[in-house]
Structures are given as C-alpha cells and as structure tokens.
Design an enzyme around this catalytic site. Structure first.
Site, PDB file in Angstrom:
ATOM      1  N   ASP A   1     -30.299-113.896  64.355  1.00 44.58           N
ATOM      2  CA  ASP A   1     -29.576-113.020  65.287  1.00 44.58           C
ATOM      3  C   ASP A   1     -29.743-113.576  66.699  1.00 44.58           C
ATOM      4  O   ASP A   1     -30.410-114.602  66.901  1.00 44.58           O
ATOM      5  CB  ASP A   1     -30.087-111.569  65.182  1.00 44.58           C
ATOM      6  CG  ASP A   1     -28.964-110.561  65.436  1.00 44.58           C
ATOM      7  OD1 ASP A   1     -28.303-110.688  66.481  1.00 44.58           O
ATOM      8  OD2 ASP A   1     -28.750-109.673  64.601  1.00 44.58           O
TER       9      ASP A   1
ATOM     10  N   HIS B   1     -23.333-112.696  66.909  1.00 42.65           N
ATOM     11  CA  HIS B   1     -24.808-112.683  66.930  1.00 42.65           C
ATOM     12  C   HIS B   1     -25.362-114.113  66.891  1.00 42.65           C
ATOM     13  O   HIS B   1     -26.265-114.427  66.124  1.00 42.65           O
ATOM     14  CB  HIS B   1     -25.337-111.847  65.757  1.00 42.65           C
ATOM     15  CG  HIS B   1     -25.050-110.382  65.904  1.00 42.65           C
ATOM     16  ND1 HIS B   1     -25.881-109.528  66.587  1.00 42.65           N
ATOM     17  CD2 HIS B   1     -24.005-109.628  65.473  1.00 42.65           C
ATOM     18  CE1 HIS B   1     -25.364-108.290  66.559  1.00 42.65           C
ATOM     19  NE2 HIS B   1     -24.226-108.333  65.897  1.00 42.65           N
TER      20      HIS B   1
ATOM     21  N   GLU C   1     -19.690-107.169  64.601  1.00 40.33           N
ATOM     22  CA  GLU C   1     -19.823-107.156  66.055  1.00 40.33           C
ATOM     23  C   GLU C   1     -19.613-108.526  66.703  1.00 40.33           C
ATOM     24  O   GLU C   1     -20.421-108.977  67.504  1.00 40.33           O
ATOM     25  CB  GLU C   1     -21.226-106.632  66.425  1.00 40.33           C
ATOM     26  CG  GLU C   1     -21.468-105.214  65.943  1.00 40.33           C
ATOM     27  CD  GLU C   1     -22.849-104.692  66.286  1.00 40.33           C
ATOM     28  OE1 GLU C   1     -22.960-103.495  66.582  1.00 40.33           O
ATOM     29  OE2 GLU C   1     -23.818-105.482  66.257  1.00 40.33           O
TER      30      GLU C   1
END
Ligand code: ACM
Ligand code: ZN
Length: 531
Positions: free
Chosen positions: A194, A267, A331
């Site tokens: 991440d 990410h 995301e």
C-alpha cells in the site's frame, strides 16, 4: 457391603455427579452447529484417553493433542490402533457430501470425529474442544453425549489484515491464524502492499523492501484533525520469503488458505517511492505518512509498469499455493492518468473511452497474466468500473451493490460491506473507545447480517461464495489493539459465515458468547469486555 457403606457410596456418587454434570445441558459452540441431538451420558476425558487416527489424519491428531494439552494439561497417547478403549477416534468417510462437513458422535466410551476430508475432521475437533469444559475434582473432563452433523454455509470464510499502515510480525499473524481456525474461518487475506509500506520481499526488486518498507514519519491523531501533526519516527518492516513460507505452511495445517494482496493500479506510493519510473511523471515521492487516498497511481501507459508487475506477480504466484491473488483495484484516483501522455496514448491505442476503461484494461491485462500462471484474481468492487475481467471474483466493500451487480453477471462474490464487515469502525460509543477511523459496527449488527442479498435470484445467490471481516490498521498500531477490534466481533462474523440463517439466534449466541470467553482467554486474546 454393609448397608451403611452402601448408602454412603450412593450419596457420594449422587453428590459427585451433581457436582460434575454440566449445570446446563446447552451445548455452547461458536459458530453454532447445524444439527445436534443430545443423548444421555458423558464421555470422560482423562489422562488414559487415547487419540486414535487414520494415518492421513496425522496433522489433525497432532493438533488435537496440542489443544488438549493446552486446555487440560493432559498429554494423551496417539495411536493408529483402532482397538483402544476410551478414545477420541478421527476418521475419514468419503460418503459425507460437503468437503468441510463433519460428524461428531460422543457416547460413554468414544468420541468419533468423522469428516469427508482432513478439513472436516479439523472442524469437528474445533467443536469438540469447545465442549471440553466440565471438570471434576480429579481433573477429568465430562463431555455430554451428543451427535452433531455440521457443515459450513459458505466455502469462503475470511479475515483480512492490513499490515501496511501498521506492521505486524509473523508471530502475531500466526496467532491470528490460530484464532481464525478456532472459529472455522478458512481464508486469510493478507494486505501486503500500500502507499504507507511495501511488506513482501521480492528477489528481483530488493529495493522494494529496502526503501519501500520504511516511512520517515507517521500522522498523529485522526486524518481529519487540523493542523496535521506528524511524529518523526522511522517506521516499517517487511516479511522475508522464508517468513512468508513459514506462515503459509502454518496456515495450511489449520486448513487456511493465505491470499496475498498486491495493490494496483492505485495505492502505489510505496512502490513509486522506490522506483519513480512507475509513476506517470517519474515523481520522486516518499513512502506516504498519512491516511486516506493518495493522489497517485501506477502509470497505465508505460510498458515498464506491466513488466514490473509481471515480475513481481510471477514471484508472488510461485510463493503462494492458493488459487487466488488479490490485486486490489480500489480507490484509484485518475488525475495523473488524465494528464499523462503515456496513459492517454494507451487509451487511444486500445480504443478506451475513459480512464475507467483504462483501469479495466490494467486489471484485465494483469488478470490474464495471472490466469496464465494458474491463478484467479480477486479485486475490490471498483474492478467492475469500465468492464469486469474474465474469471474475476469481486470483493464487495462499498456496500453490497458491487456484489449484487457481479453476481448478476455470474461472477463469484465475497461480501465485505463497509458498514458491517469493517472492524476498524468503533464497536461502541466512541467517547469510551480508542481512536478509530469512524463508523459504528456493533456485535449485534455483525450477527444480524445476511451476506446473500434478497435482490438476487436463487441461481444468482450461488455466486455469493462467502463473507469476510476486514481489519484496516491506520489507527491500530499494536497487537493488543488489533485483538481488541477483532473480538468479539469476529466470533459473530464466524457464525454468519458458517451457520445457516435458520439456525441462528442472537439471544442464544449471546449466551454462547459469554461462555466463549474461556476460549478467547485460553488463546490469550485481548477482547473488548462484554457480558
Ligand atoms: C477499501 O477499504 N479501500 C477496500
Ligand atoms: Zn501514466
């Protein structure tokens, strides 16, 4: 025998049994078993009891030996000699229909645990061990005679752990695998990469863990606090391949499959901090020190990005034996892609209408590559945007909508909707709780959840293969805190994953949960106190 001594003996016997018989005949197993018949009598578990097993069940016999030792201090004989009296007998019976089902039969002489596979026997052992409770003055245990027939509702019963926002060593990971097994959970989703840290060693790219696993500071307080404050402590950690192999082998013995998550195309910041060429504009960024959604993404235009992922994922696919690799997909902000000449050229060349389709191109291309390595992909529900990759399993987290859409398209779905399955939420009034990301998810809300939406037809419902709890760790820096957030909510999750809806009952669960403290304490878990 004289009348007097006979009377004394009878009185003593009555007294003895009234002290040792369970005060309630209710069988207290979490997750609740599907079918149970209670019979007269008790099996006496004593130091002379043996564990009798078919040789294919060596691992399960060993597990049972260790569990009994941990719980009672007894070290039982293990034998493959079926003649033993007062025995716990582990058997395979291939006529049982479900691969994870088991029968558990307890009478005065034997405990018989029978499964179609070693996994079924293992789950029978879990149920049996939760029944080992009533002890007499001589430290023997009395286990009520019963017949249980049990099988799981879902084949995917998962728990996720984010080790990027905060790092957790393999001893803690193994402890979590232990407690997953107690609750008959069978998939460990390990969130390994991440923005805030890359946690898995890759031979071809050693800098990923030399640079990408370390950040120079970390946000203090909540991400919404202003002004933002940071510590100045270098923070990080990673797993060597040997450590990962150790975890996989440990999980295998507990009948848990480990699913690694390697995030793309968003990410990306820890990887970009290591190799700026992975960024659209070759920016030199630092491993991120904040929580939230970072701005960047891996460049979807440059071939070098795909070369990087094919190399990384080849190593990951070789390391993890399970069928799935999770590729993230959530995301991903598209700001850079909109401005990047490489990404725009890719869109033109591939005839892609917008950046959502570019994301879909990215995921589909990686999906095909992993299929060629014999793996299937799981992605968060954003992978639906711009077109779903062939064979992809969808993890529905922004509610159930993504999962419903995917099931209607006949793709497998794992339900993990944010309001219910995010155990980084508060579990009670936040004024009395440690700082958390927000939200409120109580044990009874978790318990009440049915992962199969009523909107789906009975054919579509079959695509809901399971349910998972997620533990994101922005606000969870210690093992004790992680355990506190997981328990007792994970106990409730295990019951929605295992037990058919018609066999669930919240009042009954609450009674079993109070009794279950002895199991949580035996495994030294820092659960949130409840009664
Ligand atoms: C997620 O919580 N971003 C999957
Ligand atoms: Zn780009």
């Amino acid at each position: 025998m004289k009348i007097m001594s006979k009377l004394i003996l009878i009185t003593l016997t009555v007294l003895f049994f009234s002290c040792t018989q369970p005060s309630t005949s209710e069988v207290m197993i979490i997750p609740k078993v599907q079918k149970i018949e209670q019979h007269e009598g008790f099996f006496k578990l004593k130091p002379a009891t043996s564990i009798v097993y078919q040789s294919i069940l060596h691992n399960e016999a060993n597990y049972l030996f260790n569990y009994i030792d941990r719980k009672t201090g007894m070290q039982l004989d293990q034998t493959t000699d079926l003649q033993s009296k007062n025995a716990i007998v582990l058997n395979i019976d291939t006529t049982i229909s479900n691969t994870e089902a088991y029968d558990l039969q307890i009478d005065n002489k034997t405990v018989k645990i029978t499964g179609k596979t070693p996994a079924g026997v293992f789950y029978g052992i879990q149920s049996f061990m939760q029944m080992v409770q009533q002890q007499d003055a001589n430290s023997n245990y009395y286990i009520p005679a019963i017949k249980i027939s049990d099988e799981p509702r879902f084949k995917y019963r998962g728990m996720h752990l984010d080790v990027c926002r905060h790092f957790f060593d393999i001893n803690f990971v193994k402890k979590m695998l232990d407690v997953m097994a107690l609750h008959k959970l069978n998939r460990f989703h390990w969130h390994l990469t991440d923005d805030q840290g890359w946690r898995i060693a890759i031979d071809k790219y050693p800098e990923l863990t030399q640079i990408g696993a370390w950040r120079n500071s970390t946000l203090i307080g909540h991400a919404s606090d202003r002004p933002e404050r940071f510590d100045s402590v270098r923070y990080g950690g990673f797993y060597t391949k040997d450590e990962i192999k150790e975890v996989i082998a440990y999980a295998e013995k507990l009948h848990i499959t480990v699913i690694p998550e390697i995030e793309l195309p968003g990410h990306s910041q820890a990887a970009v901090a290591t190799y700026p060429y992975l960024d659209c504009f070759d920016q030199q960024l630092e491993v991120w020190n904040k929580w939230g959604i970072s701005d960047g993404a891996f460049c979807a235009g440059k071939e070098s990005t795909f070369e990087f992922f094919e190399n990384v994922l080849s190593e990951v696919a070789a390391l993890f034996p399970g069928e799935y690799i999770h590729i993230g997909g959530d995301e991903c902000l598209k700001n850079n892609w909109q401005k990047c000449p490489h990404c725009q050229a890719r869109m033109k060349a591939e005839n892609l209408a917008n950046e959502h389709e570019l994301q879909s191109y990215f995921v589909q291309r990686i999906g095909k590559f992993l299929n060629s390595k014999g793996k299937k992909i799981i992605g968060w529900d954003e992978i639906l945007e711009g077109g779903l990759a062939e064979n992809a399993t969808v993890m529905s987290w922004r509610g159930e909508e993504g999962g419903i859409a995917a099931a209607k398209m006949h793709h497998d779905v794992i339900m993990t909707p944010n309001p219910i399955c995010y155990f980084d939420h508060y579990q009670a009034n936040e004024a009395n709780e440690p700082l958390a990301i927000g939200g409120l998810t109580t044990v009874d809300e978790v318990y009440g959840y049915n992962p199969v939406p009523i909107e789906l037809s009975s054919n579509e419902q079959k695509y809901i293969i399971g349910v998972q709890a997620n533990l994101w760790t922005e606000y969870i820096a210690t093992k004790e805190h992680a355990e506190y957030m997981l328990f007792p909510r994970l106990c409730a999750l295990s019951e929605i994953a295992w037990t058919f809806t018609e066999n669930k009952n919240y009042e009954n669960f609450k009674r079993r949960l109070v009794n279950h403290k002895n199991t949580l304490e035996l495994f030294d878990l820092n659960y949130k106190p409840f009664n």
